[in-house]
Design a protein around this motif. Structure first.
Motif, mmCIF file in Angstrom:
data_model
loop_
_atom_site.group_PDB
_atom_site.id
_atom_site.type_symbol
_atom_site.label_atom_id
_atom_site.label_comp_id
_atom_site.label_asym_id
_atom_site.label_seq_id
_atom_site.Cartn_x
_atom_site.Cartn_y
_atom_site.Cartn_z
ATOM 1 N N GLY A 1 0.801 -1.219 0.000
ATOM 2 C CA GLY A 1 0.000 0.000 0.000
ATOM 3 C C GLY A 1 0.835 1.270 0.000
ATOM 4 N N VAL A 2 0.157 2.382 -0.238
ATOM 5 C CA VAL A 2 0.835 3.674 -0.227
ATOM 6 C C VAL A 2 1.069 4.115 1.216
ATOM 7 C CG1 VAL A 2 -0.160 4.352 -2.436
ATOM 8 C CG2 VAL A 2 -1.327 4.968 -0.305
ATOM 9 N N MET A 3 2.025 5.024 1.387
ATOM 10 C CA MET A 3 2.295 5.627 2.694
ATOM 11 C C MET A 3 1.866 7.091 2.619
ATOM 12 S SD MET A 3 5.968 6.079 4.659
ATOM 13 C CE MET A 3 6.064 4.424 5.304
ATOM 14 N N GLU A 4 1.080 7.518 3.610
ATOM 15 C CA GLU A 4 0.539 8.871 3.591
ATOM 16 C C GLU A 4 0.579 9.481 4.985
ATOM 17 O OE1 GLU A 4 -2.866 8.609 0.117
ATOM 18 O OE2 GLU A 4 -3.397 7.860 2.115
ATOM 19 N N ASN A 5 0.336 10.792 5.006
ATOM 20 C CA ASN A 5 0.112 11.536 6.251
ATOM 21 C C ASN A 5 1.251 11.382 7.256
ATOM 22 O OD1 ASN A 5 -2.515 12.199 5.242
ATOM 23 N ND2 ASN A 5 -3.238 10.183 5.928
#
Length: 558
Positions: free
Chosen positions: A477-481
């Protein structure tokens, strides 16, 4: 290939071409893992014996450091035959047993290919140095001396001194980025590239699932052999070479990191594709490591993964540091794929390098399993092994011998694995003397002791790896925040099905932290995840994480 060297009938497993993405890889340093024949040196059959233990960790693959035929001046990173096993480690049949056993246990096998240089005992180099007009005369980087007899340019060796060694037979210098006994191959010669691609084909046909590519950014040097410029003192760091080595005083734009490297990597990827094999490249550069990682892993025609040295550095990273590294990756390598490691066979073990408490060791382990990218674990780190003390008389590493005592080399992270507590050799060997001494301070941290202790770091590694596998968002998955609040690092990992929130107090004092808004539910109790208090805030002990989950379908419906 002789009849005894014929590859097994089953050449490779059918596998997901994306198996490497988010994988956890376990590095084996074969000299020090398990000795099966009592000569004091680990070997391939020793690895076969211990593969069930490795599988029990839940990892996806093993990376085996070099076991090829070699004079062992640099312990296998000086290859004299790419397509055979050094008798010290066993035979090709023993390697086939490694492949067969690993695959039966669900483990992929990656081997360490050293393509930038060979041993000076390799038949290629023996022929090349014989004359200036033989068929392999141009297979290595040869150059005439300057009129005053000095080396062709100012390039330096990582192992100390000039990167050029005089050869009285050819009356020329040859280039060596490492030991004088490790001459660099000339990648400007098409026949060299094809010979190395044939090496990859040999091992792929033998069943390997991929490669760790040693010094991947060192393959090609400047064809014109131009001098490297000086590096300003404020830009120097000791990430790649020890601070006492003037190698750090140059900006290495001509002796490595050349744009022509990309063309060879595309050819190598094309060779690997039919086998669904994957590679992880070691990017050795103190200034542009992350940028090169991004260049070498962008798109689908180069390498799948690379690792730089940001988390192998001497300074313990805090929350701001990790956030800065991840922001830099997003800026220069957003289309690439990182492989993170804290320890390996070239650096001081991170338990000692960062002087970590037991809680911090667990915290860093948990963090690695939540970072975007793949992960690499070095043998013994799952036990919390500290750097071993190795006396000068016992040193084997030429790097340490050269720079002692300011730099003690890499032997302290290469001492034998400890399997049993009440055994002078730690269950590693039946020999009275091992190639490096078993560290007495390691014995109480043996696998045997850890298995019997529910609170041991070993079990935390198993839980953290299992948690990563249980949540696909953590693998792909993507990494955010990404945020830093005092000593607390927080971010989310998200895929189409779920979103995982992660926070870690990377300080030695308790921290108070406001949980994210939304329909999150706490998970990860097996990883000591904090729960919201009666005041609604999170009260994180030192090195304690907080892990929460929300289902994306439900969240979107709400």
């Amino acid at each position: 290939m002789t009849a005894q060297q014929e590859a097994p009938a089953m050449t490779h497993l059918a596998k997901d071409p994306e198996w490497w993405r988010g994988a956890v890889i376990y590095q084996i340093y074969p000299r020090s893992y398990q000795d099966s024949n009592g000569d004091g040196v680990g070997d391939l059959l020793g690895i076969v014996r211990r593969l069930p233990y490795i599988a029990s960790l839940g990892v996806d693959a093993v990376w085996i450091s070099p076991f090829f035929t070699s004079p062992m001046k640099d312990f296998g990173y000086d290859v004299s035959d790419y397509c055979d096993v050094d008798p010290m480690f066993g035979s090709l049949a023993d390697f086939d047993a490694v492949i067969e056993t690993a695959h039966a246990l669900g483990l992929k096998v990656m081997i360490d290919l050293v393509l930038s240089h060979t041993s000076d005992q390799h038949p290629w180099f023996k022929e090349s140095r014989a004359s200036k007009d033989n068929p392999r005369a141009n297979w290595y980087v040869w150059a005439d001396a300057k009129p005053d007899g000095t080396p062709p340019n100012n390039w330096l060796s990582i192992f100390g001194g000039s990167a050029w060694q005089w050869d009285g037979g050819r009356m020329q210098y040859y280039m060596h980025n490492f030991l004088t006994s490790q001459p660099d191959l000339n990648f400007h010669e098409p026949a060299v590239q094809e010979a190395l691609l044939d090496v990859a084909r040999f091992w792929l046909e033998r069943g390997v699932d991929g490669f760790r590519l040693d010094t991947i950014n060192f393959y090609v040097c400047d064809k014109e052999l131009r001098d490297n410029p000086a590096l300003p003192p404020e830009a120097r760091n000791a990430t790649i070479a020890p601070a006492v080595n003037p190698y750090n005083w140059q900006e290495h734009i001509y002796d490595k990191n050349r744009p022509e490297n990309i063309d060879f990597l595309r050819k190598l990827r094309a060779v690997m594709e039919p086998y669904n094999a994957a590679a992880v490249g070691e990017v050795g550069d103190a200034q542009r490591g992350l940028e090169i990682m991004g260049e070498y892993t962008a798109g689908d025609d180069l390498m799948q993964m690379c690792y730089a040295f940001e988390l192998l550095s001497g300074e313990q990273p805090g929350a701001e540091d990790v956030a800065g590294i991840m922001a830099r990756v997003e800026a220069v390598a957003a289309d690439g794929w990182a492989c993170w490691a804290y320890s390996n066979h070239d650096v001081k073990r991170h338990a000692t390098r960062w002087q970590l408490s037991p809680s911090a060791l667990k915290g860093f382990t948990t963090l690695m399993m939540f970072l975007k990218g793949s992960a690499c674990i070095y043998q013994g780190e799952e036990l919390g092994l500290p750097e071993a003390e190795v006396g000068f008389d016992d040193l084997q590493d030429p790097y340490g011998i050269e720079f002692w005592p300011e730099f003690k080399g890499r032997d302290g992270c290469r001492t034998p694995m400890v399997w049993e507590t009440d055994n002078r050799q730690g269950g590693f060997s039946a020999a009275s003397r091992t190639w490096l001494p078993v560290a007495s301070e390691h014995l109480h941290l043996s696998v045997e002791a850890a298995e019997a202790d529910p609170g041991a770091l070993l079990h935390h590694y198993r839980r953290a790896i299992a948690f990563r596998h249980a949540h696909p968002a953590l693998k792909t998955g993507v990494m955010e925040n990404m945020q830093v609040t005092g000593t607390v690092l927080s971010f989310t990992r998200r895929d189409a099905a779920e979103e995982v929130f992660f926070a870690l107090n990377m300080g030695d004092e308790p921290a108070r932290f406001s949980p994210p808004e939304g329909d999150w539910r706490p998970i990860g109790l097996e990883l000591n995840s904090a729960q919201p208090g009666v005041d609604g805030d999170l009260h994180l002990a030192h090195w304690q994480p907080c892990i929460m989950l929300r289902n994306r379908d439900q969240d979107e419906e709400a």
